[in-house]
Design an enzyme around this catalytic site. Structure first.
Site, mmCIF file in Angstrom:
data_model
loop_
_atom_site.group_PDB
_atom_site.id
_atom_site.type_symbol
_atom_site.label_atom_id
_atom_site.label_comp_id
_atom_site.label_asym_id
_atom_site.label_seq_id
_atom_site.Cartn_x
_atom_site.Cartn_y
_atom_site.Cartn_z
ATOM 1 N N ARG A 192 0.812 -1.216 0.000
ATOM 2 C CA ARG A 192 0.000 0.000 0.000
ATOM 3 C C ARG A 192 0.852 1.275 0.000
ATOM 4 O O ARG A 192 0.335 2.369 -0.208
ATOM 5 C CB ARG A 192 -0.905 0.023 1.246
ATOM 6 C CG ARG A 192 -1.834 -1.155 1.343
ATOM 7 C CD ARG A 192 -2.633 -1.079 2.624
ATOM 8 N NE ARG A 192 -3.544 0.042 2.596
ATOM 9 C CZ ARG A 192 -4.777 0.003 2.113
ATOM 10 N NH1 ARG A 192 -5.238 -1.127 1.606
ATOM 11 N NH2 ARG A 192 -5.545 1.060 2.127
ATOM 12 N N HIS A 248 -2.127 9.164 -38.154
ATOM 13 C CA HIS A 248 -2.522 10.539 -37.811
ATOM 14 C C HIS A 248 -1.493 11.207 -36.901
ATOM 15 O O HIS A 248 -1.793 12.226 -36.279
ATOM 16 C CB HIS A 248 -3.906 10.538 -37.165
ATOM 17 C CG HIS A 248 -4.976 10.042 -38.089
ATOM 18 N ND1 HIS A 248 -5.376 10.742 -39.206
ATOM 19 C CD2 HIS A 248 -5.689 8.888 -38.091
ATOM 20 C CE1 HIS A 248 -6.307 10.047 -39.843
ATOM 21 N NE2 HIS A 248 -6.504 8.913 -39.183
ATOM 22 N N GLU A 299 4.463 0.391 -15.977
ATOM 23 C CA GLU A 299 4.435 0.542 -14.517
ATOM 24 C C GLU A 299 5.491 -0.294 -13.804
ATOM 25 O O GLU A 299 5.982 0.096 -12.760
ATOM 26 C CB GLU A 299 3.038 0.328 -13.910
ATOM 27 C CG GLU A 299 2.568 -1.092 -13.796
ATOM 28 C CD GLU A 299 1.180 -1.220 -13.153
ATOM 29 O OE1 GLU A 299 0.903 -0.537 -12.170
ATOM 30 O OE2 GLU A 299 0.382 -2.013 -13.659
#
Ligand code: AGP
Length: 613
Positions: free
Chosen positions: A27, A508, A492
């Site tokens: 965490r 593009h 990541e």
């Protein structure tokens, strides 16, 4: 973001706190600390910048710190750089109150000004120190006990917080507070626990209570008393956690990520098997009635990161079988974009952790606008699950690696199941077709196993390309959606610059970036658009790019004629292609990161559960 633990009982607290923190390190991992009370030494605080291992070594695994009550913290920095002084626990001026915190105190600056005006000196740059100082201020200035002081503090602070508070004047207890950040209570024999996540508790107790927003709990070794936001006592429902303890351990694997990749076939079996009966989707106790589904005019899928990528696959799959417009929104954008949502909008919220703050905020906004919420969540009892009108658990088991794998793939199949269920209700798919897709879904785990067996080939390609600095993923339709996930996985954990493009967009602009040796991962599993995938590969090759291609077994040979390397997956129904196709992409990212010597399970600057905005 940040992990909290607490223990009060008859055992030595520090070793238990460090063990709990080791399960929560995913965490946040820039610093860690514990505060322990012992009658002989009083309240002692120990903290260190860096991984938990630094603190663990400093405290000799906790053995050098006596005391049977304490709180601990592993940090993902928000206010103040990672440093010893900014680590938690944060303490009050007298050193008698220690606080661990997950979340953000939004009005900390104003409160700090107030306290400084009262002569309270501050030592850290954190928002958390304000809580410790404010509680002490109320104890001293208003002459109230610690619980009352915490109550007064809560009336002053704004933001999101899970707090664990230890006070030298009431050393037989820990006070826990929750608002918009997860906090779980553990009921042991002669002891009580506190943690951000059940993985930190299940070695010691399987009896847990999920704190609700605004609740305060007082933990002693004899039990836990909860109070609502008015500080009236409330009875807490106790749930039983039936996870295998091994599920949250590495079990012989070098990394959680690799273990979790390998667990995917089993996870898919769990998520799908019980939900198919007699060729139809079966959801037990499903609260979204057929009548309700029939009046839905629009579906919004809202999520972050990989869960958002599941939504991108979902848009293609759901629109195809439902003929209902599906919009996919980043949760962090949703509430600021004035979304067009009403009672005829079904909002599908996707979150592995069930605690992502942006996703939670989007859920609340959608509810406020009158939508019903269907959530796809892995962590049972998490905030998003509890605030939804209906939750479909993904049953992936605990996912520890920061980079999601089995979380993503179980979300995919559960979303597909929901799509099929709704399509049957709307009559946009016939029973025969539905049965065929479901049968194919039941074959997915076996096919996934075949993909995993081919891992050496992927490892070989990783060895060819691991030192590239920039990678492009291209594809159309579900291949494009899958490319988004492949690209995120790679960047990541390996820190390689990587972008995913819809192949048709190359011309593009992006194609100007292709030069001699640029790696392009071309995804061409979707048979309907295979020829177009081939053309794009040829265009890339013509500009000197190296193409690593992914397609189905049927098309492998054809693709090998143009690509530098080809990985194949078994043929399957188009809807299910991303479920198989993502696996080689996960493995590729894993091996590349391994070869680059990266910290795979704990990539820099990231955290598993993002509970700040
Ligand atoms: C994926 O590998 C990530 N670590 C991240 O993008 C994650 O998917 C995102 O933070 C959402 O998390 P959630 O599913 O728990 O809400």
């Amino acid at each position: 973001m940040c992990g909290i633990v607490g223990y009060v009982g008859n055992e030595q607290a520090a070793p238990l706190l460090l063990e709990g923190l080791s399960k929560l390190e995913y965490r946040g991992y820039d610093s860690a600390g514990v505060a322990v009370y012992d009658p002989s030494t009083g309240l002692s605080v120990h903290k260190a910048k860096g991984r938990l291992a630094v603190l663990d070594k400093m405290l000799d695994g906790g053995r050098s710190v006596p005391g049977r009550v304490g709180v601990g913290h592993t940090r993902w920095a928000t206010h103040g750089a990672p440093s010893d002084v900014n680590s938690h626990p944060q303490i009050s001026r007298s050193g008698r109150i220690a606080v661990v915190h997950n979340g953000i105190i939004e009005n900390y600056a104003e409160l700090k000004d107030f306290l400084q005006g009262q002569g309270v000196p501050f030592t850290s740059e954190t928002d958390t120190e304000v809580v410790a100082q404010l509680v002490e201020y109320f104890c001293e200035h208003d002459g109230v006990d610690i619980l009352e002081a915490v109550g007064r503090c809560l009336r002053r602070i704004e933001g999101a917080y899970a707090l664990g508070i230890l006070c030298a004047d009431a050393p037989d207890q820990i006070i826990a507070v929750r608002k918009d950040s997860p906090l779980i209570l553990g009921y042991g024999d002669g002891c009580s626990f506190l943690a951000s996540d059940v993985t930190a508790l299940i070695r010691h107790t399987r009896r847990v209570g999920y704190m609700d927003d605004g609740e305060v709990a007082v933990l002693t070794k004899d039990g836990i008393q909860c109070y609502n936001h008015l500080m009236q006592p409330v009875e807490k429902e106790i749930s039983y956690v039936d996870w295998e303890i091994d599920a949250a351990e590495k079990g012989g694997y070098e990394h959680f990520m690799f273990k979790e990749i390998m667990e995917q076939p089993q996870a898919i079996r769990r998520a799908v098997g019980p939900r198919i009966r007699d060729g139809e989707v079966f959801f037990e106790d499903f609260a979204l009635s057929d009548d309700y589904l029939r009046q839905v005019k629009k579906i919004y899928i809202v999520a972050c990161g990989s869960s958002y990528h599941v939504g991108m696959v979902g848009k293609y799959n759901l629109e195809r079988i439902l003929r209902v417009p599906v919009e996919v929104a980043l949760a962090s954008e949703f509430r600021y974009m004035d979304p067009i949502v009403d009672g005829a909008t079904l909002v599908i919220v996707i979150s592995q952790s069930g605690e992502t703050l942006d996703t939670m905020a989007a859920l609340r906004e959608a509810k406020r606008l009158g939508a019903k919420i269907l959530s796809l969540v892995n962590v049972v009892g998490s905030s998003i699950a509890r605030e939804s009108d209906q939750v479909l658990y993904t049953w992936a088991g605990p996912e520890i690696a920061v980079a999601t794998t089995k979380g993503y793939s179980t979300q995919l199949v559960v979303l597909d199941l929901f799509g099929l269920h709704m399509a049957r209700v709307l009559g946009t798919i016939d029973a025969e077709t539905c049965r065929a897709i479901l049968e194919e879904m039941l074959r997915l785990p076996e096919k996934m196993e075949a993909v995993l067996e081919n891992k050496d080939a992927i490892q070989y390609y990783a060895s060819q390309y691991f030192n590239h600095n920039s990678v492009f993923f291209i594809g159309r339709n579900v291949d494009y959606a899958m490319g988004l996930e492949g690209s995120l996985k790679l960047k990541e954990i390996s820190y390689i610059h990587s972008e995913a493009y819809a192949s048709g967009e190359l011309k593009h602009g992006t194609i100007s970036l292709i030069e001699e040796g640029t790696l392009v991962v071309a995804l061409g599993t979707y048979a309907r658009l295979f020829d177009k995938a081939m053309s794009n590969i040829v265009e890339v090759k013509a500009r000197g790019g190296d193409v690593l291609a992914l397609t189905t077994e049927d098309h492998g040979q054809e693709m090998a004629k143009v690509a530098n390397g080809v990985v194949t997956i078994p043929n399957t129904h188009p809807m299910l292609l991303p479920s198989l196709g993502v696996v080689p992409l996960q493995l590729f990212a894993y091996y590349v990161a391994l070869m680059r010597g990266c910290d795979i399970d704990k990539p820099r600057n990231l955290a598993k559960s993002v509970t700040v905005e």
